[in-house]
Design a protein around this motif. Structure first.
Motif, PDB file in Angstrom:
ATOM      1  N   VAL A 118       0.845  -1.196   0.000  1.00 42.22           N
ATOM      2  CA  VAL A 118       0.000   0.000   0.000  1.00 42.22           C
ATOM      3  C   VAL A 118       0.878   1.243   0.000  1.00 42.22           C
ATOM      4  N   SER A 119       0.337   2.309  -0.561  1.00 39.03           N
ATOM      5  CA  SER A 119       1.129   3.531  -0.733  1.00 39.03           C
ATOM      6  C   SER A 119       0.322   4.739  -0.296  1.00 39.03           C
ATOM      7  N   GLY A 120       0.990   5.915  -0.346  1.00 37.12           N
ATOM      8  CA  GLY A 120       0.309   7.162  -0.036  1.00 37.12           C
ATOM      9  C   GLY A 120       0.428   7.553   1.421  1.00 37.12           C
TER      10      GLY A 120
ATOM     11  N   ASN B 182      -7.439   3.129   3.398  1.00 39.77           N
ATOM     12  CA  ASN B 182      -8.382   2.670   2.373  1.00 39.77           C
ATOM     13  C   ASN B 182      -7.880   1.418   1.670  1.00 39.77           C
ATOM     14  N   GLN B 183      -6.598   1.390   1.357  1.00 40.71           N
ATOM     15  CA  GLN B 183      -6.038   0.233   0.657  1.00 40.71           C
ATOM     16  C   GLN B 183      -5.983  -0.993   1.555  1.00 40.71           C
ATOM     17  N   ILE B 184      -5.736  -0.793   2.839  1.00 38.35           N
ATOM     18  CA  ILE B 184      -5.737  -1.922   3.780  1.00 38.35           C
ATOM     19  C   ILE B 184      -7.142  -2.508   3.888  1.00 38.35           C
ATOM     20  N   VAL B 185      -8.141  -1.643   3.921  1.00 29.44           N
ATOM     21  CA  VAL B 185      -9.530  -2.109   3.961  1.00 29.44           C
ATOM     22  C   VAL B 185      -9.820  -2.984   2.745  1.00 29.44           C
ATOM     23  N   ASP B 186      -9.459  -2.499   1.561  1.00 28.24           N
ATOM     24  CA  ASP B 186      -9.712  -3.266   0.345  1.00 28.24           C
ATOM     25  C   ASP B 186      -8.863  -4.528   0.282  1.00 28.24           C
ATOM     26  N   ALA B 187      -7.682  -4.510   0.902  1.00 28.71           N
ATOM     27  CA  ALA B 187      -6.843  -5.711   0.937  1.00 28.71           C
ATOM     28  C   ALA B 187      -7.552  -6.839   1.687  1.00 28.71           C
ATOM     29  N   VAL B 188      -8.185  -6.491   2.800  1.00 27.22           N
ATOM     30  CA  VAL B 188      -8.921  -7.494   3.574  1.00 27.22           C
ATOM     31  C   VAL B 188     -10.079  -8.044   2.751  1.00 27.22           C
ATOM     32  N   VAL B 189     -10.789  -7.156   2.061  1.00 19.99           N
ATOM     33  CA  VAL B 189     -11.936  -7.587   1.255  1.00 19.99           C
ATOM     34  C   VAL B 189     -11.478  -8.505   0.119  1.00 19.99           C
ATOM     35  N   ILE B 190     -10.386  -8.165  -0.547  1.00 17.56           N
ATOM     36  CA  ILE B 190      -9.888  -8.992  -1.649  1.00 17.56           C
ATOM     37  C   ILE B 190      -9.414 -10.342  -1.129  1.00 17.56           C
ATOM     38  N   ALA B 191      -8.782 -10.366   0.039  1.00 20.21           N
ATOM     39  CA  ALA B 191      -8.380 -11.645   0.636  1.00 20.21           C
ATOM     40  C   ALA B 191      -9.609 -12.512   0.899  1.00 20.21           C
ATOM     41  N   ARG B 192     -10.666 -11.883   1.334  1.00 19.44           N
ATOM     42  CA  ARG B 192     -11.915 -12.616   1.568  1.00 19.44           C
ATOM     43  C   ARG B 192     -12.497 -13.142   0.251  1.00 19.44           C
TER      44      ARG B 192
ATOM     45  N   LYS C 123      -0.044  -4.590  -5.971  1.00 21.98           N
ATOM     46  CA  LYS C 123       0.471  -3.252  -5.706  1.00 21.98           C
ATOM     47  C   LYS C 123      -0.319  -2.257  -6.556  1.00 21.98           C
ATOM     48  N   GLY C 124      -0.451  -1.036  -6.055  1.00 23.91           N
ATOM     49  CA  GLY C 124      -1.177  -0.024  -6.815  1.00 23.91           C
ATOM     50  C   GLY C 124      -2.671  -0.233  -6.794  1.00 23.91           C
ATOM     51  N   LEU C 125      -3.192  -0.639  -5.639  1.00 22.08           N
ATOM     52  CA  LEU C 125      -4.613  -0.962  -5.523  1.00 22.08           C
ATOM     53  C   LEU C 125      -5.499   0.266  -5.330  1.00 22.08           C
ATOM     54  N   ASP C 126      -4.906   1.398  -5.054  1.00 16.92           N
ATOM     55  CA  ASP C 126      -5.655   2.583  -4.638  1.00 16.92           C
ATOM     56  C   ASP C 126      -6.876   2.853  -5.520  1.00 16.92           C
ATOM     57  N   SER C 127      -8.071   2.776  -4.884  1.00 18.80           N
ATOM     58  CA  SER C 127      -9.363   3.064  -5.532  1.00 18.80           C
ATOM     59  C   SER C 127      -9.646   2.157  -6.724  1.00 18.80           C
ATOM     60  N   ARG C 128      -9.033   0.993  -6.776  1.00 15.20           N
ATOM     61  CA  ARG C 128      -9.278   0.079  -7.898  1.00 15.20           C
ATOM     62  C   ARG C 128     -10.500  -0.817  -7.645  1.00 15.20           C
TER      63      ARG C 128
END
Length: 545
Positions: free
Chosen positions: A167-169, A176-186, A273-278
């Motif tokens: 995650v970056s920024g 925000n990216q950590i939140v989406d990381a958990v969702v994608i892992a799920r 990498k580069g997941l921001d708002s994707r």
């Protein structure tokens, strides 16, 4: 054992003999004539009554501790009502693990709002400014579906597939990216490796996840949703070719599974990498609830950061109601937005040169002029414009303002117009005591976390420009009790600010009319397409009780 015995004794109802006599006196088992009751019926009735009381005692003693959550203590400083605490408790249904933190205790709770009360020194306009919005009965309710909870038993034990997220920024972008990381892992039914925080090239912050967030709390809070591990197993070899960074915008769970599930099964791990708002903002309800659970419950700051933030917030809060202003006038903001600073040609020239040397920093519309960007609402409000906006909204001149954000470009010169109108200005540096901030002066993410904590407890929050901090604060303040949040309608107010012929009275009336419905009232996420559930938690994460 003695304690358990006392609990058992106090939990049972001790019937008085007269209770049975009265019951028999009104019972149909007794004849209306003065005859003795039937001995058989009397025996059966006594046996039934005794069994009922024994059942109540057993249920009271054994039924409560096993599968329900302990009631959280309600401290005098907590603004959450018993109804809200109950609703927070109810969202843990389906998560029977004894060592998982209850969601009612894991949520980051602000200090209570001061309210207007009977303060006779305030005008009607000033009272309206401090008045908190009506929550309309909306409370947190993360009631996951039965299918989600059944799948959790398998997904939370995954040991073959691993997802690594870089995650970056800045802090809120990382959140925000950590939140989406958990969702994608799920979605991928994979274990999540603790996200890697990429070094920010603007601030140079080298903090790791555990330097900012409470890692153990993060793992425990999410243990029923995804398995979180500290690192990849040593058997997995990683190369630069393993990193996936070509992710389109607004990808759906179906796209993610089709693109990565086979690769995960083959290689055992996936690095994104580069997941921001994707990831799409429009997910199935259970995944939207998971987003809220991660953002508002699992991502808690480390104890040293949380304690220091709370101390600084109390120093601001103890003096009365205050405004938290996210004043985004740092140098990098002006570079990224492609706007003029309002500080004069000398300062604008500095920004133009830096922008030319870093063209990829510009995030606003490339084909728009500076003037067009400003009129379209893409530029931050300056300190002078924020001061006039606050006056138009009815903020009293003695209002206390906490300024969140980094060092303003132009120093004290940039913020002077705000100080002139509202002299009671404070920052984390003016509120902190000697040495408290010293360990974090080279760690902007930690300083941003302190701003987050202090801003959450403010009576009114106002961002001078959109962004991750503003959206995070909007949703979090709604989630913990609908704290007042004012989102400037920049597209409408910029022409007013530039029109010098508009009187103060007309300006005030227009400003209040423009922001009448932008003061923290519950607003449905589905009202507009692609809204972020973390900014608009109704209706997926909050419902009427």
């Amino acid at each position: 054992m003695a304690k358990s015995a006392r609990y058992f004794k106090n939990s049972c109802i001790t019937p008085h003999p007269s209770f049975f006599l009265h019951f028999l006196a009104v019972s149909p088992m007794k004849s209306s004539r003065n005859q003795s009751p039937n001995p058989t019926l009397l025996f059966l009735l006594s046996l039934l009554t005794l069994s009922s009381f024994l059942g109540i005692c057993v249920l009271t003693f054994y039924g409560i501790p096993h599968n329900s959550m302990p009631c959280p203590p309600i401290s005098p400083s907590s603004p959450l009502s018993p109804i809200l605490l109950a609703s927070l408790s109810s969202i843990s249904k389906g998560y029977p693990r004894n060592d998982e933190p209850t969601l009612s205790s894991s949520v980051m709770v602000p200090l209570p709002a001061h309210g207007v009360g009977a303060n006779l020194n305030l005008s009607a306009e000033e009272k309206e400014f401090w008045q908190q919005p009506d929550g309309e009965g909306y409370r947190p309710c993360l009631d996951f579906s039965l299918a989600y909870r059944k799948a959790s038993a398998r997904i939370s034990k995954e040991k073959r597939r691993f997802l690594v997220m870089v995650v970056s920024g800045g802090l809120n972008q990382q959140r925000n990216q950590i939140v989406d990381a958990v969702v994608i892992a799920r979605i991928l039914e994979a274990a999540l490796v603790v996200p890697v925080l990429q070094v920010n090239r603007i601030w140079g912050d080298e903090s790791e996840f555990s330097d900012i967030f409470d890692l153990e709390h993060f793992k425990k809070t999410l243990q029923a949703d995804v398995r979180v591990v500290s690192s990849l197993p040593s058997t997995h070899l990683v190369s630069m070719q393993s990193i996936e960074n070509q992710i389109p915008f607004h990808v759906s769970p179906v796209w993610i599974r089709a693109r990565y599930f086979h690769q995960l099964n083959e290689e055992g791990f996936l690095i994104l990498k580069g997941l921001d708002s994707r990831l799409s903002k429009n997910l199935p309800p259970d995944l939207q609830k998971l987003r809220c659970k991660v953002a508002f419950h699992a991502l808690r700051f480390t104890s040293p950061i949380q304690n220091l933030g709370n101390q600084i917030a109390r120093r601001m809060w103890i003096e009365g109601p205050y405004i938290a202003l996210h004043l985004r006038i740092e140098k990098d903001v002006w570079i990224r937005t492609g706007c003029t600073t309002g500080l004069g040609p000398e300062y604008d020239e500095i920004i133009d040169k830096d922008r030319e040397s870093n063209p990829d920093f510009l995030t606003a519309k490339l084909n728009m002029t500076k003037s067009a960007r400003r009129l379209a609402g893409f530029c931050p409000l300056s300190a002078r414009e924020v001061a006039r906006l606050l006056r138009g909204l009815g903020a009293p001149s003695n209002a206390r303002i906490y300024v969140a954000g980094g060092e303003p470009f132009g120093g004290s010169c940039a913020i002077q117009p705000l100080v002139h109108e509202f002299p009671n200005i404070a920052t984390k540096k003016t509120l902190a005591r000697q040495g408290e901030l010293t360990p974090y002066l080279n760690r902007p993410s930690v300083l941003a976390a302190i701003d987050y904590i202090v801003s959450l407890s403010s009576d009114v929050f106002l961002p001078s420009h959109g962004g991750n901090m503003g959206r995070a604060m909007q949703g979090h303040r709604a989630y913990v009790g609908h704290r007042k949040y004012i989102k400037p309608n920049k597209r409408m107010i910029v022409p007013l600010l530039e029109n010098t012929s508009v009187s103060d009275e007309k300006f005030r009336r227009t400003i209040q009319k423009l922001h009448k419905y932008s003061k923290g009232q519950p607003e449905w996420r589905k009202k507009k397409l692609d809204r972020d559930v973390l900014a608009y938690p109704v209706p997926e994460c909050m419902c009427k009780h």
